[in-house]
Motif scaffolding. Structure first.
Motif, PDB file in Angstrom:
ATOM      1  N   THR A 108       0.804  -1.218   0.000  1.00  0.00           N
ATOM      2  CA  THR A 108       0.000   0.000   0.000  1.00  0.00           C
ATOM      3  C   THR A 108       0.833   1.262   0.000  1.00  0.00           C
ATOM      4  O   THR A 108       0.950   1.943  -0.992  1.00  0.00           O
ATOM      5  CB  THR A 108      -0.931  -0.006   1.226  1.00  0.00           C
ATOM      6  N   SER A 109       1.499   1.545   1.114  1.00  0.00           N
ATOM      7  CA  SER A 109       2.141   2.847   1.268  1.00  0.00           C
ATOM      8  C   SER A 109       3.292   3.065   0.294  1.00  0.00           C
ATOM      9  O   SER A 109       3.514   4.174  -0.173  1.00  0.00           O
ATOM     10  CB  SER A 109       2.633   3.031   2.709  1.00  0.00           C
ATOM     11  N   ALA A 110       4.068   2.012  -0.021  1.00  0.00           N
ATOM     12  CA  ALA A 110       5.187   2.189  -0.941  1.00  0.00           C
ATOM     13  C   ALA A 110       4.679   2.585  -2.317  1.00  0.00           C
ATOM     14  O   ALA A 110       5.224   3.459  -2.975  1.00  0.00           O
ATOM     15  CB  ALA A 110       6.014   0.899  -1.037  1.00  0.00           C
ATOM     16  N   TYR A 119       6.429 -11.527  -0.279  1.00  0.00           N
ATOM     17  CA  TYR A 119       6.693 -11.496   1.156  1.00  0.00           C
ATOM     18  C   TYR A 119       5.384 -11.760   1.893  1.00  0.00           C
ATOM     19  O   TYR A 119       4.298 -11.649   1.309  1.00  0.00           O
ATOM     20  CB  TYR A 119       7.290 -10.139   1.557  1.00  0.00           C
ATOM     21  N   PRO A 120       5.463 -12.077   3.189  1.00  0.00           N
ATOM     22  CA  PRO A 120       4.261 -12.536   3.895  1.00  0.00           C
ATOM     23  C   PRO A 120       3.211 -11.474   4.189  1.00  0.00           C
ATOM     24  O   PRO A 120       2.064 -11.819   4.468  1.00  0.00           O
ATOM     25  CB  PRO A 120       4.814 -13.129   5.197  1.00  0.00           C
ATOM     26  N   ASP A 121       3.561 -10.189   4.135  1.00  0.00           N
ATOM     27  CA  ASP A 121       2.587  -9.165   4.501  1.00  0.00           C
ATOM     28  C   ASP A 121       2.878  -7.854   3.800  1.00  0.00           C
ATOM     29  O   ASP A 121       3.967  -7.630   3.269  1.00  0.00           O
ATOM     30  CB  ASP A 121       2.592  -8.942   6.025  1.00  0.00           C
ATOM     31  N   ALA A 122       1.879  -6.993   3.805  1.00  0.00           N
ATOM     32  CA  ALA A 122       1.963  -5.723   3.075  1.00  0.00           C
ATOM     33  C   ALA A 122       3.017  -4.785   3.659  1.00  0.00           C
ATOM     34  O   ALA A 122       3.665  -4.045   2.917  1.00  0.00           O
ATOM     35  CB  ALA A 122       0.600  -5.032   3.056  1.00  0.00           C
ATOM     36  N   LYS A 123       3.200  -4.815   4.972  1.00  0.00           N
ATOM     37  CA  LYS A 123       4.181  -3.917   5.579  1.00  0.00           C
ATOM     38  C   LYS A 123       5.593  -4.229   5.073  1.00  0.00           C
ATOM     39  O   LYS A 123       6.366  -3.323   4.743  1.00  0.00           O
ATOM     40  CB  LYS A 123       4.139  -4.031   7.103  1.00  0.00           C
ATOM     41  N   THR A 124       5.921  -5.518   5.001  1.00  0.00           N
ATOM     42  CA  THR A 124       7.232  -5.905   4.488  1.00  0.00           C
ATOM     43  C   THR A 124       7.368  -5.552   3.018  1.00  0.00           C
ATOM     44  O   THR A 124       8.402  -5.029   2.574  1.00  0.00           O
ATOM     45  CB  THR A 124       7.455  -7.418   4.683  1.00  0.00           C
ATOM     46  N   SER A 135       7.714   2.568   7.525  1.00  0.00           N
ATOM     47  CA  SER A 135       8.427   2.357   8.782  1.00  0.00           C
ATOM     48  C   SER A 135       8.690   0.876   8.963  1.00  0.00           C
ATOM     49  O   SER A 135       8.098   0.027   8.297  1.00  0.00           O
ATOM     50  CB  SER A 135       7.596   2.900   9.957  1.00  0.00           C
ATOM     51  N   GLY A 136       9.602   0.571   9.880  1.00  0.00           N
ATOM     52  CA  GLY A 136       9.957  -0.812  10.167  1.00  0.00           C
ATOM     53  C   GLY A 136      11.435  -1.055   9.954  1.00  0.00           C
ATOM     54  O   GLY A 136      12.191  -0.167   9.545  1.00  0.00           O
ATOM     55  N   THR A 137      11.834  -2.286  10.231  1.00  0.00           N
ATOM     56  CA  THR A 137      13.235  -2.673  10.101  1.00  0.00           C
ATOM     57  C   THR A 137      13.393  -3.638   8.933  1.00  0.00           C
ATOM     58  O   THR A 137      12.677  -4.626   8.837  1.00  0.00           O
ATOM     59  CB  THR A 137      13.739  -3.348  11.391  1.00  0.00           C
ATOM     60  N   LEU A 138      14.342  -3.320   8.066  1.00  0.00           N
ATOM     61  CA  LEU A 138      14.649  -4.164   6.912  1.00  0.00           C
ATOM     62  C   LEU A 138      16.079  -4.653   7.079  1.00  0.00           C
ATOM     63  O   LEU A 138      16.995  -3.861   7.313  1.00  0.00           O
ATOM     64  CB  LEU A 138      14.507  -3.350   5.625  1.00  0.00           C
ATOM     65  N   THR A 139      16.265  -5.971   6.954  1.00  0.00           N
ATOM     66  CA  THR A 139      17.567  -6.563   7.222  1.00  0.00           C
ATOM     67  C   THR A 139      18.116  -7.264   5.998  1.00  0.00           C
ATOM     68  O   THR A 139      17.407  -8.024   5.332  1.00  0.00           O
ATOM     69  CB  THR A 139      17.463  -7.584   8.382  1.00  0.00           C
ATOM     70  N   GLY A 140      19.378  -7.002   5.701  1.00  0.00           N
ATOM     71  CA  GLY A 140      20.032  -7.642   4.567  1.00  0.00           C
ATOM     72  C   GLY A 140      21.474  -7.959   4.872  1.00  0.00           C
ATOM     73  O   GLY A 140      22.047  -7.500   5.864  1.00  0.00           O
ATOM     74  N   THR A 141      22.074  -8.748   4.008  1.00  0.00           N
ATOM     75  CA  THR A 141      23.493  -9.069   4.116  1.00  0.00           C
ATOM     76  C   THR A 141      24.012  -9.407   2.727  1.00  0.00           C
ATOM     77  O   THR A 141      23.239  -9.642   1.803  1.00  0.00           O
ATOM     78  CB  THR A 141      23.743 -10.246   5.094  1.00  0.00           C
ATOM     79  N   GLY A 142      25.340  -9.404   2.578  1.00  0.00           N
ATOM     80  CA  GLY A 142      25.884  -9.790   1.286  1.00  0.00           C
ATOM     81  C   GLY A 142      27.145  -9.058   0.909  1.00  0.00           C
ATOM     82  O   GLY A 142      28.062  -8.905   1.719  1.00  0.00           O
TER      83      GLY A 142
END
Length: 372
Positions: A36-38, A318-323, A45-52
């Motif tokens: 929605t918001s994107a 992804y599992p939900d709209a926020k993610t 808002s929220g935390t996004l985690t990555g690596t690489g």
């Protein structure tokens, strides 16, 4: 050092799992919802985690700063553990995105379906940079080298900096009687995969190994972990030479110009971009996957063939709209004009062309909520 690496990676996986869990049930959504918001351009808002990939560290720091400033409730966590580690973490569902200097192989895309849904993962170009052949030769800052000579240096066939092959291309250089110490990555690396791809294509009569993210174990030399590790080792070792993302190579070291056609091309972002412009999308993949096959044997004027394209590797679902909203917002910021300028300012990278940036945005916008 090994214990530190394992501990750091474990911390990333734990944080990533917590982040995924935290945003897994916040929103009641319609199956297949694109978020929605994107999509609406609102703050997320929220935390996004990555690596690489370690190569994108400077660019990632700039992206994090810009994105978090524009989205005050957001946090981007990224641990530079190497491209291979990033892809494995995404496949395991431990992080929400990976940075990788090599696109996922077919087997990895298949494995990603377990956590990312039936459409698996997508590879989206977001960073372009030349790979510098960087050396520590006292009194020498510039050298001209063709692909075959570079291959012989890294195979240990050319053992000294005053070798006749190096002298022939650099008649005005004062080359010392100094042993060459090749330095390669110890970790699985997209930079290694791109560099060995360059050698395998452009010097195939000399470089008989296939391209790989793992350096051939039979070859001589020293090794170090990550981009910063190989640059540090070469900086501290007279006679040493390595391959590294140009953004990490300081003025203390010299850099080689690579032969393309009849001319030698210096390391620049513009020259890297010219090489990528001639790339083709890898066939047989989803319409939203932008994996690129690079022509390392190009003779295009001013193109630098030892180039890496780093990808943001995302789940298609992804599992939900926020993610979904958070992933799409961050991905779109990275490939936007503002994001590409921030990366170029921080890392000397080449901005995506307008056409490639538009395709990258369309790929990121295709990410949706998984069907229930």
């Amino acid at each position: 050092m090994k214990a530190l690496h394992i501990g750091r990676m474990a911390a990333v996986l734990t944080v990533g799992a917590l982040a995924l869990t935290a945003c897994g049930t916040d929103n009641a959504v319609t199956p297949g919802n694109g978020g929605t918001s994107a999509a609406a351009g609102a703050s997320v808002s929220g935390t996004l985690t990555g690596t690489g990939a370690t190569s994108i560290s400077a660019a990632m720091d700039a992206w994090k700063a810009g994105f978090e400033s524009a989205n005050s409730g957001s946090t981007i966590q990224y641990s530079p553990e190497g491209s291979g580690a990033g892809r494995k973490a995404l496949i395991a569902g431990a992080v929400q995105f990976a940075g990788s200097d090599a696109y996922m192989k077919d087997a990895e895309l298949a494995d990603a379906k377990a956590k990312c849904g039936p459409d698996g993962a997508i590879n989206v170009p977001w960073y372009i940079s030349p790979i510098a052949v960087a050396f520590n030769v006292p009194g020498v800052k510039d050298l001209k080298l063709d692909a075959a000579t570079v291959a012989k240096i890294f195979r240990g066939d050319i053992k000294n900096w005053n070798d006749a092959a190096i002298k022939a291309a650099n008649p005005s250089a004062t080359l010392p009687d100094l042993a060459i110490t090749p330095v390669h990555r110890s970790d699985n690396s997209g930079t290694t995969e791109n560099f060995t791809d360059y050698l395998a294509q452009a010097a195939k009569s000399v470089w008989t190994d296939a391209k790989s993210g793992d350096w051939p174990s039979a070859l001589p030399g020293e090794n170090a972990k990550g981009t910063s590790g190989v640059v540090k080792t070469v900086t501290e070792t007279a006679g040493a030479v390595t391959y590294a993302d140009d953004s990490a190579v300081t003025d203390v070291l010299g850099k080689a110009e690579l032969k393309v056609g009849d001319a030698y091309v210096p390391v620049t972002a513009e020259a890297a971009a010219k090489a990528v412009d001639a790339a083709k999308v890898v066939g047989g993949r989803s319409a939203n996957d932008l994996s690129l096959k690079l022509d390392r044997t190009t003779t295009a004027a001013g193109a630098y063939p030892a180039v890496l394209v780093s990808y943001g590797v995302f789940c298609a679902h992804y599992p939900d709209a926020k993610t979904v909203d958070l992933v799409k917002a961050f991905g779109n910021f990275a490939v936007s004009d503002a994001g590409q300028k921030a990366a170029a300012d921080a890392a000397k990278s080449a901005p995506l062309s307008a056409a490639l940036a538009a395709k990258a945005k369309a790929s990121i916008d295709s990410i949706t909520v998984a069907a229930k």
